[in-house]
Write an enzyme that holds these catalytic residues in place. Sequence first.
Site, PDB file in Angstrom:
ATOM      1  N   THR A 132       0.829  -1.197   0.000  1.00 41.67           N
ATOM      2  CA  THR A 132       0.000   0.000   0.000  1.00 41.67           C
ATOM      3  C   THR A 132       0.872   1.259   0.000  1.00 41.67           C
ATOM      4  O   THR A 132       2.028   1.224   0.441  1.00 41.67           O
ATOM      5  CB  THR A 132      -0.890  -0.003   1.268  1.00 41.67           C
ATOM      6  OG1 THR A 132      -1.513   1.264   1.398  1.00 41.67           O
ATOM      7  CG2 THR A 132      -0.095  -0.281   2.530  1.00 41.67           C
ATOM      8  N   ASP A 133       0.275   2.374  -0.435  1.00 43.01           N
ATOM      9  CA  ASP A 133       0.995   3.655  -0.365  1.00 43.01           C
ATOM     10  C   ASP A 133       1.122   4.150   1.076  1.00 43.01           C
ATOM     11  O   ASP A 133       1.933   5.032   1.364  1.00 43.01           O
ATOM     12  CB  ASP A 133       0.303   4.723  -1.239  1.00 43.01           C
ATOM     13  CG  ASP A 133      -1.131   5.020  -0.839  1.00 43.01           C
ATOM     14  OD1 ASP A 133      -1.668   4.373   0.082  1.00 43.01           O
ATOM     15  OD2 ASP A 133      -1.741   5.924  -1.461  1.00 43.01           O
ATOM     16  N   GLU A 134       0.334   3.569   1.989  1.00 47.07           N
ATOM     17  CA  GLU A 134       0.329   4.088   3.367  1.00 47.07           C
ATOM     18  C   GLU A 134       1.661   3.879   4.081  1.00 47.07           C
ATOM     19  O   GLU A 134       1.934   4.527   5.087  1.00 47.07           O
ATOM     20  CB  GLU A 134      -0.800   3.450   4.184  1.00 47.07           C
ATOM     21  CG  GLU A 134      -2.155   3.765   3.613  1.00 47.07           C
ATOM     22  CD  GLU A 134      -3.296   3.677   4.615  1.00 47.07           C
ATOM     23  OE1 GLU A 134      -3.037   3.560   5.817  1.00 47.07           O
ATOM     24  OE2 GLU A 134      -4.448   3.732   4.161  1.00 47.07           O
ATOM     25  N   TYR A 158      -1.766  -0.521  11.057  1.00 44.37           N
ATOM     26  CA  TYR A 158      -1.956  -1.177   9.751  1.00 44.37           C
ATOM     27  C   TYR A 158      -0.749  -0.932   8.855  1.00 44.37           C
ATOM     28  O   TYR A 158      -0.138  -1.878   8.339  1.00 44.37           O
ATOM     29  CB  TYR A 158      -3.238  -0.664   9.077  1.00 44.37           C
ATOM     30  CG  TYR A 158      -3.281  -0.953   7.588  1.00 44.37           C
ATOM     31  CD1 TYR A 158      -3.393  -2.264   7.122  1.00 44.37           C
ATOM     32  CD2 TYR A 158      -3.184   0.076   6.649  1.00 44.37           C
ATOM     33  CE1 TYR A 158      -3.408  -2.535   5.759  1.00 44.37           C
ATOM     34  CE2 TYR A 158      -3.198  -0.186   5.291  1.00 44.37           C
ATOM     35  CZ  TYR A 158      -3.308  -1.490   4.844  1.00 44.37           C
ATOM     36  OH  TYR A 158      -3.316  -1.760   3.491  1.00 44.37           O
ATOM     37  N   LYS A 162       2.135  -3.510   7.350  1.00 42.77           N
ATOM     38  CA  LYS A 162       2.396  -3.698   5.908  1.00 42.77           C
ATOM     39  C   LYS A 162       3.868  -3.377   5.613  1.00 42.77           C
ATOM     40  O   LYS A 162       4.509  -4.067   4.805  1.00 42.77           O
ATOM     41  CB  LYS A 162       1.482  -2.809   5.071  1.00 42.77           C
ATOM     42  CG  LYS A 162       0.004  -3.189   5.089  1.00 42.77           C
ATOM     43  CD  LYS A 162      -0.303  -4.538   4.448  1.00 42.77           C
ATOM     44  CE  LYS A 162      -0.127  -4.533   2.955  1.00 42.77           C
ATOM     45  NZ  LYS A 162      -0.611  -5.837   2.364  1.00 42.77           N
TER      46      LYS A 162
HETATM   47  P1  NAD Z   1      -9.927  -6.992   2.402  1.00 45.83           P
HETATM   48  O1  NAD Z   1      -9.868  -6.726   3.863  1.00 45.83           O
HETATM   49  O2  NAD Z   1     -11.173  -6.665   1.657  1.00 45.83           O
HETATM   50  O3  NAD Z   1      -9.615  -8.523   2.103  1.00 45.83           O
HETATM   51  C1  NAD Z   1      -8.593  -9.221   2.764  1.00 45.83           C
HETATM   52  C2  NAD Z   1      -8.794 -10.707   2.500  1.00 45.83           C
HETATM   53  O4  NAD Z   1      -7.743 -11.414   3.163  1.00 45.83           O
HETATM   54  C3  NAD Z   1     -10.124 -11.247   3.074  1.00 45.83           C
HETATM   55  O5  NAD Z   1     -10.749 -12.071   2.124  1.00 45.83           O
HETATM   56  C4  NAD Z   1      -9.701 -12.044   4.292  1.00 45.83           C
HETATM   57  O6  NAD Z   1     -10.559 -13.117   4.603  1.00 45.83           O
HETATM   58  C5  NAD Z   1      -8.312 -12.529   3.858  1.00 45.83           C
HETATM   59  N1  NAD Z   1      -7.447 -12.834   5.018  1.00 45.83           N
HETATM   60  C6  NAD Z   1      -7.237 -12.074   6.107  1.00 45.83           C
HETATM   61  N2  NAD Z   1      -6.410 -12.703   6.963  1.00 45.83           N
HETATM   62  C7  NAD Z   1      -6.058 -13.886   6.373  1.00 45.83           C
HETATM   63  C8  NAD Z   1      -5.213 -14.959   6.736  1.00 45.83           C
HETATM   64  N3  NAD Z   1      -4.538 -14.966   7.903  1.00 45.83           N
HETATM   65  N4  NAD Z   1      -5.082 -16.004   5.881  1.00 45.83           N
HETATM   66  C9  NAD Z   1      -5.762 -16.021   4.702  1.00 45.83           C
HETATM   67  N5  NAD Z   1      -6.585 -15.040   4.316  1.00 45.83           N
HETATM   68  C10 NAD Z   1      -6.731 -13.973   5.135  1.00 45.83           C
HETATM   69  O7  NAD Z   1      -8.670  -6.220   1.780  1.00 45.83           O
HETATM   70  P2  NAD Z   1      -8.529  -5.476   0.384  1.00 45.83           P
HETATM   71  O8  NAD Z   1      -8.999  -4.082   0.531  1.00 45.83           O
HETATM   72  O9  NAD Z   1      -9.056  -6.347  -0.673  1.00 45.83           O
HETATM   73  O10 NAD Z   1      -6.934  -5.422   0.289  1.00 45.83           O
HETATM   74  C11 NAD Z   1      -6.199  -6.516  -0.273  1.00 45.83           C
HETATM   75  C12 NAD Z   1      -4.715  -6.198  -0.208  1.00 45.83           C
HETATM   76  O11 NAD Z   1      -4.441  -4.995  -0.915  1.00 45.83           O
HETATM   77  C13 NAD Z   1      -4.200  -5.973   1.216  1.00 45.83           C
HETATM   78  O12 NAD Z   1      -2.920  -6.550   1.296  1.00 45.83           O
HETATM   79  C14 NAD Z   1      -4.124  -4.452   1.342  1.00 45.83           C
HETATM   80  O13 NAD Z   1      -3.119  -4.084   2.242  1.00 45.83           O
HETATM   81  C15 NAD Z   1      -3.775  -4.061  -0.072  1.00 45.83           C
HETATM   82  N6  NAD Z   1      -4.227  -2.724  -0.495  1.00 45.83           N
HETATM   83  C16 NAD Z   1      -5.523  -2.348  -0.343  1.00 45.83           C
HETATM   84  C17 NAD Z   1      -5.949  -1.104  -0.801  1.00 45.83           C
HETATM   85  C18 NAD Z   1      -7.380  -0.638  -0.658  1.00 45.83           C
HETATM   86  O14 NAD Z   1      -7.671   0.518  -0.975  1.00 45.83           O
HETATM   87  N7  NAD Z   1      -8.301  -1.474  -0.240  1.00 45.83           N
HETATM   88  C19 NAD Z   1      -5.022  -0.248  -1.426  1.00 45.83           C
HETATM   89  C20 NAD Z   1      -3.689  -0.665  -1.553  1.00 45.83           C
HETATM   90  C21 NAD Z   1      -3.304  -1.922  -1.108  1.00 45.83           C
HETATM   91  O1  DAU Z   2      -4.094   4.139   0.641  1.00 44.49           O
HETATM   92  C1  DAU Z   2      -4.371   2.771   0.535  1.00 44.49           C
HETATM   93  C2  DAU Z   2      -5.185   2.318   1.711  1.00 44.49           C
HETATM   94  O2  DAU Z   2      -6.495   2.828   1.517  1.00 44.49           O
HETATM   95  C3  DAU Z   2      -5.206   0.806   1.882  1.00 44.49           C
HETATM   96  O3  DAU Z   2      -3.918   0.346   2.158  1.00 44.49           O
HETATM   97  C4  DAU Z   2      -6.168   0.402   3.011  1.00 44.49           C
HETATM   98  O4  DAU Z   2      -6.266  -1.004   3.081  1.00 44.49           O
HETATM   99  C5  DAU Z   2      -7.527   0.985   2.716  1.00 44.49           C
HETATM  100  O5  DAU Z   2      -8.417   0.690   3.770  1.00 44.49           O
HETATM  101  C6  DAU Z   2      -7.439   2.499   2.513  1.00 44.49           C
HETATM  102  O6  DAU Z   2      -7.100   3.158   3.757  1.00 44.49           O
HETATM  103  P1  DAU Z   2      -7.813   4.519   4.213  1.00 44.49           P
HETATM  104  O7  DAU Z   2      -7.707   4.650   5.672  1.00 44.49           O
HETATM  105  O8  DAU Z   2      -7.351   5.664   3.379  1.00 44.49           O
HETATM  106  O9  DAU Z   2      -9.337   4.180   3.757  1.00 44.49           O
HETATM  107  P2  DAU Z   2     -10.743   4.455   4.457  1.00 44.49           P
HETATM  108  O10 DAU Z   2     -11.787   4.113   3.446  1.00 44.49           O
HETATM  109  O11 DAU Z   2     -10.841   3.842   5.806  1.00 44.49           O
HETATM  110  O12 DAU Z   2     -10.728   6.044   4.638  1.00 44.49           O
HETATM  111  C7  DAU Z   2     -10.576   6.909   3.526  1.00 44.49           C
HETATM  112  C8  DAU Z   2     -10.553   8.331   4.059  1.00 44.49           C
HETATM  113  O13 DAU Z   2     -11.867   8.645   4.544  1.00 44.49           O
HETATM  114  C9  DAU Z   2      -9.614   8.538   5.222  1.00 44.49           C
HETATM  115  O14 DAU Z   2      -9.051   9.847   5.138  1.00 44.49           O
HETATM  116  C10 DAU Z   2     -10.503   8.430   6.448  1.00 44.49           C
HETATM  117  C11 DAU Z   2     -11.824   8.981   5.934  1.00 44.49           C
HETATM  118  N1  DAU Z   2     -13.033   8.407   6.558  1.00 44.49           N
HETATM  119  C12 DAU Z   2     -13.170   7.057   6.597  1.00 44.49           C
HETATM  120  C13 DAU Z   2     -14.295   6.476   7.157  1.00 44.49           C
HETATM  121  C14 DAU Z   2     -14.433   4.971   7.225  1.00 44.49           C
HETATM  122  C15 DAU Z   2     -14.017   9.251   7.040  1.00 44.49           C
HETATM  123  O15 DAU Z   2     -13.906  10.490   6.966  1.00 44.49           O
HETATM  124  N2  DAU Z   2     -15.134   8.692   7.586  1.00 44.49           N
HETATM  125  C16 DAU Z   2     -15.304   7.334   7.683  1.00 44.49           C
HETATM  126  O16 DAU Z   2     -16.350   6.880   8.237  1.00 44.49           O
END
Ligand code: NAD
Ligand code: DAU
Length: 351
Positions: A132-134, A158, A162
């Site tokens: 992730t970019d985080e 988190y 990562k």
């Molecule tokens: P998500 O939380 O929707 O899905 C995670 C999946 O991993 C789920 O299906 C869960 O059951 C599975 N999982 C969790 N723990 C496990 C374990 N111990 N063994 C096997 N499976 C397990 O997450 P997402 O948003 O789809 O993100 C997927 C990946 O992409 C993550 O690695 C996250 O860090 C990365 N990522 C997410 C975002 C975003 O915006 N959502 C952005 C950049 C990177």
């Molecule tokens: O940048 C990549 C990341 O983006 C991934 O690595 C993470 O897995 C993914 O969850 C996401 O993280 P964020 O914390 O940025 O996403 P989230 O949707 O939780 O929040 C997006 C923005 O909105 C953040 O600035 C917090 C804000 N927010 C979020 C929620 C849930 C609110 O203002 N209100 C809310 O209720």
Amino acid sequence: MILVTGGAGFIGANFVLGWLRDSGEPVLNLDMLTYAGNLDNLADLRSDGRHVFVHGDICDRALLDRLLTEHRPRAIVHFAAESHVDRSIHGPGDFVRTNIEGSFTLLEAARAWWASLAEAEREAFRFLHVSTDEVYGSLGATDAPFAETHAYQPNSPYSASKAASDHLVRAYHHTYGLPVLSTHCSNNYGPFQFPEKLIPLVINNALQGKDLPIYGDGMNVRDWLYVGDHCAAIRAVLAGGRVGETWNIGGWNEMPNLAIVRAICALLDELRPDPAGPRERLITFVKDRPGHDRRYAIDARKIERELGWRPAETFETGIRKTVAWYLDHGPWVQRVVSGAYREWMERQYGR
Ligand code: NAD
Ligand code: DAU
């Protein structure tokens, strides 16, 4: 075939569906089905023999060894993680377990298996780590976007977990020669996103006439990318990425949270008008997230230059598709929110 971890989650499920649609190469999908894993996401594959689902934990070394030996994947695409920042603040333990210990266990299993392969298979093998970019921390308003060389400055449990997994992946390449690829993507949105994350949460609450909670002043900036574009970027890295390299993936689409929420309200008002009035009336400013990163932005020039990837969707086209998807998939949302999908899993797999 390829092994995908976390393929029942948001991005993983989009990746598996897209992979089977575009390439047809079988997928072994290992997922623990935490609260975020949902087999409803993969319902279209129920009678598709190219998809093999295994309910299991990436911390289970014996299971990993067995799966690798039996299925002989040519690549591992590692999505499985605890992914929600707010949950990591309330309970970091699961994040340390899955994101660090789980990634370590997967790397160890991959290393042992890869070392046992014949030379041609060893040469072709890839371990793609989805990060992730985080991990880069927070940008100031005028800072340049994150390049791949940006220092690691994770600020939440988190992102720290990562970052730890990223360092292990890097070390396994430098120390053992494991052929790794790493990606760092910005915020994704699209179908199947669990409604704890900002965009699906706002869509779901707005449809129910509930408050739309905005943390702090709503001016935190994220660089939003449609999930299908993220999946295409991962396919490009897997197909052509140089081993040991990292790629940043983003949509060149920085927006403050308040603008995101307003855009969703406007689309819902257009597509499903609310007799009570415009949805913006539901916007509610709430207490900020502790340690809330102010701004993320991705410099995606490396993946564009080296692999020819660019996002296909603009925010306008992507968010319209996403809102339409949630409007068309009310039962999916209801089952997630009510927990009914978990009952289905209990019935299907038992304890
Ligand atoms: P998500 O939380 O929707 O899905 C995670 C999946 O991993 C789920 O299906 C869960 O059951 C599975 N999982 C969790 N723990 C496990 C374990 N111990 N063994 C096997 N499976 C397990 O997450 P997402 O948003 O789809 O993100 C997927 C990946 O992409 C993550 O690695 C996250 O860090 C990365 N990522 C997410 C975002 C975003 O915006 N959502 C952005 C950049 C990177
Ligand atoms: O940048 C990549 C990341 O983006 C991934 O690595 C993470 O897995 C993914 O969850 C996401 O993280 P964020 O914390 O940025 O996403 P989230 O949707 O939780 O929040 C997006 C923005 O909105 C953040 O600035 C917090 C804000 N927010 C979020 C929620 C849930 C609110 O203002 N209100 C809310 O209720």
